[in-house]
Write a protein that holds these residues in place. Sequence first.
Motif, PDB file in Angstrom:
ATOM      1  N   HIS A 621       0.857  -1.188   0.000  1.00  0.00           N
ATOM      2  CA  HIS A 621       0.000   0.000   0.000  1.00  0.00           C
ATOM      3  C   HIS A 621       0.887   1.229   0.000  1.00  0.00           C
ATOM      4  CE1 HIS A 621      -2.375   3.264   1.862  1.00  0.00           C
ATOM      5  NE2 HIS A 621      -3.285   2.808   0.998  1.00  0.00           N
ATOM      6  N   ILE A 622       0.826   1.969  -1.091  1.00  0.00           N
ATOM      7  CA  ILE A 622       1.658   3.162  -1.253  1.00  0.00           C
ATOM      8  C   ILE A 622       0.939   4.346  -0.645  1.00  0.00           C
ATOM      9  CG2 ILE A 622       2.777   4.705  -2.905  1.00  0.00           C
ATOM     10  CD1 ILE A 622       3.040   2.345  -4.813  1.00  0.00           C
ATOM     11  N   VAL A 623       1.648   5.059   0.209  1.00  0.00           N
ATOM     12  CA  VAL A 623       1.106   6.284   0.783  1.00  0.00           C
ATOM     13  C   VAL A 623       1.050   7.336  -0.325  1.00  0.00           C
ATOM     14  CG1 VAL A 623       1.409   8.080   2.511  1.00  0.00           C
ATOM     15  CG2 VAL A 623       2.018   5.698   3.044  1.00  0.00           C
ATOM     16  N   PRO A 624      -0.140   7.985  -0.575  1.00  0.00           N
ATOM     17  CA  PRO A 624      -0.237   8.978  -1.646  1.00  0.00           C
ATOM     18  C   PRO A 624       0.782  10.085  -1.493  1.00  0.00           C
ATOM     19  CG  PRO A 624      -2.407   8.417  -0.805  1.00  0.00           C
ATOM     20  CD  PRO A 624      -1.420   7.765   0.120  1.00  0.00           C
ATOM     21  N   PHE A 625       1.365  10.488  -2.608  1.00  0.00           N
ATOM     22  CA  PHE A 625       2.346  11.574  -2.611  1.00  0.00           C
ATOM     23  C   PHE A 625       2.062  12.504  -3.784  1.00  0.00           C
ATOM     24  CE2 PHE A 625       4.054   8.096  -5.136  1.00  0.00           C
ATOM     25  CZ  PHE A 625       4.492   8.712  -6.287  1.00  0.00           C
ATOM     26  N   GLU A 626       2.635  13.681  -3.769  1.00  0.00           N
ATOM     27  CA  GLU A 626       2.465  14.672  -4.818  1.00  0.00           C
ATOM     28  C   GLU A 626       3.827  15.126  -5.309  1.00  0.00           C
ATOM     29  OE1 GLU A 626      -0.256  15.580  -6.236  1.00  0.00           O
ATOM     30  OE2 GLU A 626      -1.625  14.491  -4.880  1.00  0.00           O
ATOM     31  N   ILE A 627       3.902  15.511  -6.599  1.00  0.00           N
ATOM     32  CA  ILE A 627       5.124  16.065  -7.182  1.00  0.00           C
ATOM     33  C   ILE A 627       4.871  17.537  -7.447  1.00  0.00           C
ATOM     34  CG2 ILE A 627       6.767  15.980  -9.072  1.00  0.00           C
ATOM     35  CD1 ILE A 627       6.110  13.050  -9.430  1.00  0.00           C
ATOM     36  N   PRO A 628       5.550  18.435  -6.791  1.00  0.00           N
ATOM     37  CA  PRO A 628       5.304  19.864  -7.013  1.00  0.00           C
ATOM     38  C   PRO A 628       5.845  20.316  -8.377  1.00  0.00           C
ATOM     39  CG  PRO A 628       7.163  19.582  -5.542  1.00  0.00           C
ATOM     40  CD  PRO A 628       6.629  18.202  -5.786  1.00  0.00           C
ATOM     41  N   SER A 629       5.220  21.401  -8.902  1.00  0.00           N
ATOM     42  CA  SER A 629       5.718  22.000 -10.143  1.00  0.00           C
ATOM     43  C   SER A 629       6.985  22.797  -9.837  1.00  0.00           C
ATOM     44  CB  SER A 629       4.667  22.922 -10.757  1.00  0.00           C
ATOM     45  OG  SER A 629       3.511  22.204 -11.083  1.00  0.00           O
ATOM     46  N   VAL A 642       5.783   2.762   1.265  1.00  0.00           N
ATOM     47  CA  VAL A 642       4.795   1.678   1.393  1.00  0.00           C
ATOM     48  C   VAL A 642       4.519   1.504   2.876  1.00  0.00           C
ATOM     49  CG1 VAL A 642       4.336  -0.763   1.041  1.00  0.00           C
ATOM     50  CG2 VAL A 642       5.541   0.548  -0.715  1.00  0.00           C
ATOM     51  N   SER A 643       3.256   1.676   3.244  1.00  0.00           N
ATOM     52  CA  SER A 643       2.894   1.600   4.663  1.00  0.00           C
ATOM     53  C   SER A 643       2.641   0.181   5.111  1.00  0.00           C
ATOM     54  CB  SER A 643       1.670   2.470   4.947  1.00  0.00           C
ATOM     55  OG  SER A 643       0.583   2.009   4.166  1.00  0.00           O
ATOM     56  N   GLU A 644       2.237  -0.726   4.227  1.00  0.00           N
ATOM     57  CA  GLU A 644       2.017  -2.116   4.603  1.00  0.00           C
ATOM     58  C   GLU A 644       2.186  -2.982   3.373  1.00  0.00           C
ATOM     59  OE1 GLU A 644      -1.903  -2.808   5.982  1.00  0.00           O
ATOM     60  OE2 GLU A 644      -2.883  -1.957   4.211  1.00  0.00           O
ATOM     61  N   GLY A 645       2.403  -4.303   3.611  1.00  0.00           N
ATOM     62  CA  GLY A 645       2.591  -5.249   2.529  1.00  0.00           C
ATOM     63  C   GLY A 645       3.684  -6.244   2.872  1.00  0.00           C
ATOM     64  N   ASP A 646       3.610  -7.419   2.237  1.00  0.00           N
ATOM     65  CA  ASP A 646       4.599  -8.462   2.511  1.00  0.00           C
ATOM     66  C   ASP A 646       5.972  -8.051   2.008  1.00  0.00           C
ATOM     67  OD1 ASP A 646       2.545  -9.917   3.538  1.00  0.00           O
ATOM     68  OD2 ASP A 646       2.281 -11.221   1.789  1.00  0.00           O
ATOM     69  N   LYS A 671      16.889   3.638  -2.214  1.00  0.00           N
ATOM     70  CA  LYS A 671      15.923   2.961  -1.376  1.00  0.00           C
ATOM     71  C   LYS A 671      16.193   3.327   0.064  1.00  0.00           C
ATOM     72  CE  LYS A 671      13.807  -1.531  -0.505  1.00  0.00           C
ATOM     73  NZ  LYS A 671      13.830  -2.989  -0.811  1.00  0.00           N
ATOM     74  N   PHE A 672      15.091   3.723   0.755  1.00  0.00           N
ATOM     75  CA  PHE A 672      15.197   4.085   2.152  1.00  0.00           C
ATOM     76  C   PHE A 672      14.681   2.933   2.978  1.00  0.00           C
ATOM     77  CE2 PHE A 672      14.200   8.388   0.213  1.00  0.00           C
ATOM     78  CZ  PHE A 672      15.532   8.693   0.018  1.00  0.00           C
ATOM     79  N   GLY A 673      15.542   2.205   3.542  1.00  0.00           N
ATOM     80  CA  GLY A 673      15.130   1.075   4.359  1.00  0.00           C
ATOM     81  C   GLY A 673      14.462   0.018   3.502  1.00  0.00           C
ATOM     82  N   LYS A 674      13.466  -0.691   4.110  1.00  0.00           N
ATOM     83  CA  LYS A 674      12.776  -1.754   3.382  1.00  0.00           C
ATOM     84  C   LYS A 674      11.509  -1.262   2.682  1.00  0.00           C
ATOM     85  CE  LYS A 674      14.199  -5.462   6.569  1.00  0.00           C
ATOM     86  NZ  LYS A 674      13.711  -6.542   7.469  1.00  0.00           N
ATOM     87  N   SER A 675      11.012  -0.084   3.094  1.00  0.00           N
ATOM     88  CA  SER A 675       9.655   0.277   2.653  1.00  0.00           C
ATOM     89  C   SER A 675       9.602   1.603   1.925  1.00  0.00           C
ATOM     90  CB  SER A 675       8.707   0.334   3.864  1.00  0.00           C
ATOM     91  OG  SER A 675       8.686  -0.901   4.525  1.00  0.00           O
ATOM     92  N   ALA A 676      10.660   2.206   1.466  1.00  0.00           N
ATOM     93  CA  ALA A 676      10.586   3.495   0.784  1.00  0.00           C
ATOM     94  C   ALA A 676      11.647   3.558  -0.286  1.00  0.00           C
ATOM     95  CB  ALA A 676      10.750   4.635   1.772  1.00  0.00           C
ATOM     96  N   ASN A 691       5.047  12.064 -16.650  1.00  0.00           N
ATOM     97  CA  ASN A 691       4.378  11.239 -15.653  1.00  0.00           C
ATOM     98  C   ASN A 691       5.398  10.280 -15.038  1.00  0.00           C
ATOM     99  OD1 ASN A 691       1.828  12.343 -16.143  1.00  0.00           O
ATOM    100  ND2 ASN A 691       1.470  10.947 -17.849  1.00  0.00           N
ATOM    101  N   TYR A 692       5.473  10.312 -13.718  1.00  0.00           N
ATOM    102  CA  TYR A 692       6.385   9.443 -12.966  1.00  0.00           C
ATOM    103  C   TYR A 692       5.537   8.431 -12.206  1.00  0.00           C
ATOM    104  CZ  TYR A 692      10.217  12.593 -14.050  1.00  0.00           C
ATOM    105  OH  TYR A 692      11.146  13.341 -14.711  1.00  0.00           O
ATOM    106  N   THR A 693       5.895   7.133 -12.367  1.00  0.00           N
ATOM    107  CA  THR A 693       5.134   6.048 -11.740  1.00  0.00           C
ATOM    108  C   THR A 693       6.042   5.293 -10.796  1.00  0.00           C
ATOM    109  OG1 THR A 693       3.761   5.822 -13.698  1.00  0.00           O
ATOM    110  CG2 THR A 693       3.762   3.996 -12.137  1.00  0.00           C
ATOM    111  N   CYS A 694       5.591   5.144  -9.532  1.00  0.00           N
ATOM    112  CA  CYS A 694       6.270   4.336  -8.535  1.00  0.00           C
ATOM    113  C   CYS A 694       5.558   3.014  -8.433  1.00  0.00           C
ATOM    114  CB  CYS A 694       6.302   5.058  -7.189  1.00  0.00           C
ATOM    115  SG  CYS A 694       6.944   4.031  -5.840  1.00  0.00           S
ATOM    116  N   THR A 695       6.264   1.898  -8.620  1.00  0.00           N
ATOM    117  CA  THR A 695       5.683   0.562  -8.536  1.00  0.00           C
ATOM    118  C   THR A 695       6.323  -0.171  -7.375  1.00  0.00           C
ATOM    119  OG1 THR A 695       5.330   0.501 -10.912  1.00  0.00           O
ATOM    120  CG2 THR A 695       5.284  -1.598  -9.754  1.00  0.00           C
ATOM    121  N   ALA A 696       5.457  -0.660  -6.453  1.00  0.00           N
ATOM    122  CA  ALA A 696       5.935  -1.481  -5.316  1.00  0.00           C
ATOM    123  C   ALA A 696       5.398  -2.874  -5.550  1.00  0.00           C
ATOM    124  CB  ALA A 696       5.433  -0.906  -4.004  1.00  0.00           C
ATOM    125  N   ARG A 697       6.280  -3.857  -5.508  1.00  0.00           N
ATOM    126  CA  ARG A 697       5.902  -5.215  -5.863  1.00  0.00           C
ATOM    127  C   ARG A 697       6.353  -6.177  -4.777  1.00  0.00           C
ATOM    128  NH1 ARG A 697       4.921  -6.899 -10.922  1.00  0.00           N
ATOM    129  NH2 ARG A 697       5.963  -5.034 -11.725  1.00  0.00           N
TER     130      ARG A 697
END
Length: 1977
Positions: A621-629, A642-646, A671-676, A691-697
């Motif tokens: 579960h990715i915590v919503p984020f914004e990209i400023p102009s 990612v706030s939760e997930g295996d 990568k910041f730790g295991k979840s970011a 468009n920038y896409t973050c994929t957590a798998r």
Amino acid sequence: MKWLQQGVLPAVVLVAFASVVLCDDTTHGPVFEREPPNRVDFSNTTGAVVECRARGSPQPEIIWVRADGTAVGDVPGLRKVLANGNLVFPPFRAEDYRQDVHAQVYSCLAKNSVGTINSRDVNVRAVVQQFYQSRVIDEFVLRGNTGILKCLVPSFVTDFVIIEAWIAEDGTTFKYDPDISSKSKSDSKYLVLPSGELHIRDVGPEDGYKSYQCRTRHRLTNETRMSATKGRLVITEPTGKIAPKVPGQKYEGGKIVLNPTNSIVVMTCDVVGYPVPTFRWYKFVEGTSRKQAIALNERVKQVAGTLIIREAKVEDSGKYLCVVNNSVGGESVETVLTVTAPLKATIEPKVQTIDFGRPAVFTCNFEGNPIKTVNWLKDGHKLDHTEAILRIEAVRKEDKGMYQCFIRNDQESAEATAELKLGSRFEPPLIKQSFDEQTLRPGPSTSLYLSCSASGTPTPEITWELDGRRLSNTDRYQIGQYVTVNGDVVSNLNISAIHTIDGGIYKCVASSKVGSAEHQAKISVYGAPFVRSMEKQAIVAGGTLIVHCPVAGYPIDTIVWERDSRVLPTIKKQKVFPNGTLIIENVERSSDQATYVCVAKNSQGHSARGTLEVQVMVLPHIVPFEIPSVNIGQALQVTCLVSEGDQPLKFTWRFNGKKLESTEGILSISKFGKSASGLFIDETLVQHAGNYTCTARNKAGAVHMTKTLAVHVPPRWILEPTDKAFAQDSDAAVECKADGFPKPTVTWKKATGETPGDYKDLKPNNPDIKVEDGTLMINNIQKINEGYYLCEAVNGIGSGLSAVVLIGVQAPPQFEIKQRNHTSRRGEAAVMQCEAKGEKPIGILWNMNNKRLEPKGDSRYTIREEILPTGVLSALSIKRTERSDTAVFTCVATNAFGSDNTSIHMIVQEVPEIPYDLKVLDKSGRSVQLSWVAPYDGNSNIKRYMIEYKPSKSSWEHGMMERVLVPGEQTEAGVFTLKPATTYHIRIVAENEMGSSDPSDTVTIITAEEVPSGPPSSIRVEAPEQHMLKVFWKPPPRSEWNGEILGYYVGYKLASMDKDKPYFFETVEFSREEGKEHHLQINNLKTYTQYSIVVQAFNKVGKGPISEDLKVYTAEGAPEQPPVDTTCTTLTAQTIRVMWVSPSLTAANGVIKGYKVIYGPSETWFDENTKDAKITASSETILHGLKKYTNYSMQVLAYTSGGDGVRSPPIHCQTEQDVPEAPTSVKALVMSDDSILVSWKPPSEPNGIVEQYTVYLREAPDGEGTSSDAKPLSHKVIPNIKIQNLSFQAKDLNKQLKYEFWVTASTNIGEGQTSETVTVSPSSKVPAKIASFDDSFTSTYKEDVTLPCLAVGVPQPEIKWKIKGSDNNNNDRIRQQPDGSLFIRDVHRDDAGEYSCRVNNIFGNDSITHKLVVNAPPHSPHVSLTSTTTNSLTIKLKPDPSDIEPIHGYTVHYKPEFGEWETAQVANNIEKYVLEKLVCGTRYQVYVTAYNSIGNGDQSDNLNTRTRGEKPIGPSADKFIVVSSNSITLHLNEWSDGGCPMLYFVVEQRKKTSPDWVQVSNNVKVTGNFVVLDLDPATWYHLRVTAHNNAGFTVAKYEFATLTAAGGSIAPVREVFGTRLLLPWLPEWVDLNIAVPVAATAIVVAVGIIVICVAVSRRALGPTQTRLTSDYDVVYNQSVNAVGTLDKRRPDLRDELGYIAPPNRKLPPVPGSNYNTCDRIKRGPHYRAHATWDPRRHLYEELCSRRGSNDTIHNHRGMDDEICPYATFHLLGFREEMDPTKAMQFQTFPHPHAGTMGPSGMGTPHQAHSRAGSQSMPRQNRRYDRVGSQGSQYYTQCNGSIYSPGPEYDDPANCAPEDEQYGSQYCGYGNPYDQYGSRGSIGRRSLGSLRIQPTASSPEPPPPPPRNHDPNDSKDSNEISEAECDRDQLINSRTYGVMRNSAKDGMNHEEMRKLIERNEIPGQANGGLTAYDTMAV
């Protein structure tokens, strides 16, 4: 291969069947036929039915669902879903209301195999009937402003209650009128708005006295209620100036108003102020703060501060501003108007078939307002799409189905449906053949064979599965597959040597890229339970786990699942099914990840177990984020957490879909730790935007989150513009492109001058100049487009870019004007110029008619050139123009870029030539039509022709010439201002711009006569009476007669009638006297009504113009209607206000000068003497000086100068109470030594209801005159009306003292005056006294009455009554009661009188006398007839003298003999009453009843009477007709009207030789003369005139001959055309023209000899009175009327004749003639005297006539024996039984001499002789068949003969049925059926029957029997009844009693007949013809 062979044939059959089915797809999705409405409101007492019906193939199923999609079921008694799809809500009790049922949003769902559709939202709302009350409260308002009353309705019924009306306290009702914006409504003081508010404009103090209630109606139950309270306006008087203000809450943002389209929008502006402010409305321009004033028109109107918009449109929506101002300040009110339009939606296309993989597009078209949301549904499921266009990029199988577009707003919704079908190019797999469930026993010899076949495009592949595991070929499992010739695929599974473990669920799956299809069935194999191993199940958290236990063996009793040795289910979300299926919903790791065991058992106790490992995985579960102009060059960091997930997690970044990798110095990913994971950009560039896409798998899956980076970049040139030059007329394009972010806006501007500096924007509406994507495009560039242009690129980042470029235009020479004309007058100089613009140098050449012009060749031409800044100017000069210079001159200019030319059309102009060939095409009295040939126009269009004309005697030069201007393009024209009968000279002149031609040759014409051209002059109208106008006029000027004027038509009609309505015309003869004023009196007009009068003259050609209408009023009359809305209001005890509204102007009959209020006490209202009247000019008055507490009746009438109008119905008001007067009498009677009885009579004027009496007593002063100061004691006595207890007993008195007593009366107003004081002392001696008073009692007939006699005395006195002086003897009806009163039951009339009561005892006696008056209905009044007229009866009324109660009035009942009863009310003081407007000559019955306050009395005896008057009586022909050669004049005034005014005449004529009548006019007015024109000279005619009056009509026939052209008379016509019919046996060679005269001559000579012989013998031997006279010359001379001929040559002939157009001319005989008597003639009218019989009679039958009146019949001297001139007669031996065809016809001819008629009415000794109806007897020698003999003692037969009263004739009154069948009935017809009679009727034929005019009591005679033209049927008898004959005898005996004894010896008809047959009539000296003249043969 056996299984293979068995499967091939079925597969082929299935393929063939499927191909047939697929070729014709007849299915289609559901479509609503009846969609339920958006809203359903109903009452709990009525219930409701909501219909829903859909069609489709297959037929759809109807399901009702809620808004959340859950299905709706039946609720007993409250809701029921019917099989036909209807949703029913039955009526229910209030306590059964359920919100989830009765306040719910429903939807109707239609579903079939194709798909599912939903209806629009159905908002169901049930309303429980409950009590409510509306209220009206007082509203405060400043004087002069608009008061607003509101009807306050409780909120729980607001949506269902309509404010229907407002009712004022006076009963006036105000309702909302849809035509609210009409002028009459908008000007009204009261205005009811659609919202129910009552607006009262311009309020004043008087408006504060009225209260109002509102009436509401429940729109569901239609129950109406009045408001519980009344409200009124509280008018506030302003103490100073007040700025405009909103009295209540002011809405922020504006009030919101919703109105549907085409409705009436009412926007109020509730602002008050003083002075009264002005209101102005504005509307804001949408999207701006700018506002515009509202334009008022027919649709948009403003009433005070209220804005009303009719037929509202969606465009009217918006924000409105009401601005209010006065001299103190201002205020504004905003209103937001939304005009709603019904929502509608459609989808295009409705059905589309799309192949697999192809795109599909649905477009939702919708309309309505407002529209808030657009949604799409597929098969009832919502799609995530809100646009109007739905696009499917690649259609797949699951896209097939029903699509719906839903549009919604807050009030309603609408939907549209479309269907998507899959095309035939791809067919999803379809299982066509499958296998069934089987149960087998294991063994080596047992095998299993399963087969599946499927179809589809492309060809599917079939796989096999066992309990979810795919099977493949092994030693025991054999799988085969093949494709049939039809494309179907067949797959077979064969298992040999079946084992128990082979049991399970087998599935065949057919799949292709289009889709898949599957079939499964269970195969059971006997054996012990066996559970196959199960693979580990991994499922994502939140999903649903569905697992089937793979069990083999048979039979199996139970299959259970266990977890941790516990049998499932253990929690709610676990479900276990008997077939071994386990379902776990919403799987969670913490609770559901475990090992599950499946246990299968059989009945023998054998079991098997299998384990299943379930692993629950959690998605990241990715915590919503914004990209400023960011701006370009800035650094950027983005973190994806990612706030939760295996774990483990793997992060990837993508840019515009491409995977990103770290780049040194530019971009890095960490990568910041295991979840970011973080994304870093050191310096952002343009290419970094995207468009920038973050994929957590992880193992459970992958999640994505995409955000957009915007990099702000200032503009930069991509393509900078440069200077350019373009050829003229080419398309120019200059590119200017810039890049940046945001994308720069590129604009172009043009320099305002010739140098760069100031620039202005390009015109946006110029279609030739446009900017697209930065490129400036100029289409068809011209020199005007040349100049400097500026290109700017701006995006808000930085200062932007700009560039200035020069755009040049290279132009060839150009002439601005390509062609033009140049004109010059011949002989003058001319100069032609051409200016060429363009790039220099430019050369110019001149051509003339396409040939090079060389000035050297002709010295008249000169060419000059001048160089200009913009080009070259060349001029060609011609010194002197000639006609040959008319040519095309071309100027040609050339330069390096091209050439151009311009043409100059040189036109040398001159005056036209002379027009020729002038001809006359047609002419009339005032016009002539000419034609001519156009001449040469001189190169200048002939602009006009001038037709010059003059009278022939005038000169062209002396100003007598006139002109007619004709357009130059015409060669035909008319002159229309000529005078009739005038000679003219005519010529023509042509004219153009150069001048006029010489005149043409002269033509001479003479005009014809014409109708008068001018109207009569000096027209004036006088109004001497209310119903009459008198019109005066003089002839038109002599020059406008255009012939001899014959007369005038005077037309009149109501001035209020439309202009196209015709006038009613009357004809007036022309007077020849010079300057004489004509006049006409028009009667029977309406009172005080404006009439339009016109007059027109006519001559023999026709009628002239109508004069201008003169509008005149008739004299004023009394108003016909009373004032209306009469009301009265009691003000005080002696004043009443009376108000009324004037009667309508149409009923006023004049100018209302004032009003009279007639008033008086209601009790004596019938008596006019008790009434008073008050006159006032206003519409209200106050009556003063009235009696107190008295009921008054009032009537109001309006009066004009014509008199008093009709009174209004009486209204009644009672004056207020006041203090009463003193009691009239008081008695104080001693009752004992300590008590006194005080009695009194009520006040004569109680002035109200006496509520109590007060009896005062005190000690009387002593005898020395001193007054007593003791305070009086008072006692109140409440009166009892029934027992009349007006007495009081004073007790405990001191017998030593004297006491004073007096009494007062009191009403609710107060105490009245004191009565007289009586003094008395108590005493032990009590003489007999009566406390009652003498009184008069009035009782109603048949009521009970009690006469009081209250006595006192000790001992008890004896009471005795005397009735009318006699002692009373008690009986059942009259008895004395114990209290001494006398009781009388059922009072009779004779009970009235005096009743005395006497009392006595030992100490005294006393008596009183009462008078009893008995009121009863009146007796029958005495009625007598005093006089009669033609239209009225006067009766005398007298009441019965024995009536006591005054009569209030009479009711007169009357009816005509054949009519209905009518009544008239007569006042009581009227002694004589006139019944008016009766029908003339009609019998009436009359009786009268009187009435009083008791009721109606008895009716009087019937009066049987009749009005005066008879039918018209015709004149003799000589007085009636004056003959000319072409016309006759009828003197209509010679007719006698019989006492009833004449109505009109019908005039018909026919030639004697013609059987058909020609109607001349059917509505001839009764005044003056009437002229029948257009007759042929020297021709015999028959004339039929029918005269009408109210008593009936009379038909008279005449015969006349017109004079010859020279004025002479003609011989009679010989009518032989019918002889062949009568004598068919005559040979063809017999010439009747010779045979008939010869035979007639022979018979006449023979008869003549016999007649002469008889005459000679009688002269010598007969009585004196029968001898032949010798003065036959005098007789003959007198028989010809001296005025019988009218010389046509007399100059004043036409002046004497009226005018009537001939029937064959298209001129109206009389304007306004619209009465047609054709139908009446066809019906066979009951003709009486003066009638000519049927024109189809035989030619020898004589025309019938009668002259004179019934009272006086005159005789002319010397008329004894003669033969009528031109008379045709036949000799039948006086026997009517003879065949008429054997008659010999003869005619006598006129005597050449003429004489004068003797004086009419002069008695002579000569006695006239009779003439038989056969015309074989002598007749008068006249030109006319109708004779006018008169005498005081003689009577005439209907044919005009004069008869003697001698003994040889029967009395015509002695009628008998035997001999006189039709003598009395049809004498007026000239005895029409004499020749058909079966009995001898010579008496009738000789005498006829003198007919009297029918009376009103005599019915019209029946029509004569039909004619029988067969001569052999002449024996048929036409009988009449004895009753008819007796009636005629009665009439004749009554009317002609004087004549009855004129028949000598009383000889009857039979005796007369026998004498005639023997030719022995006594006294008949001249029985034959007298030869006064030569008989012509």
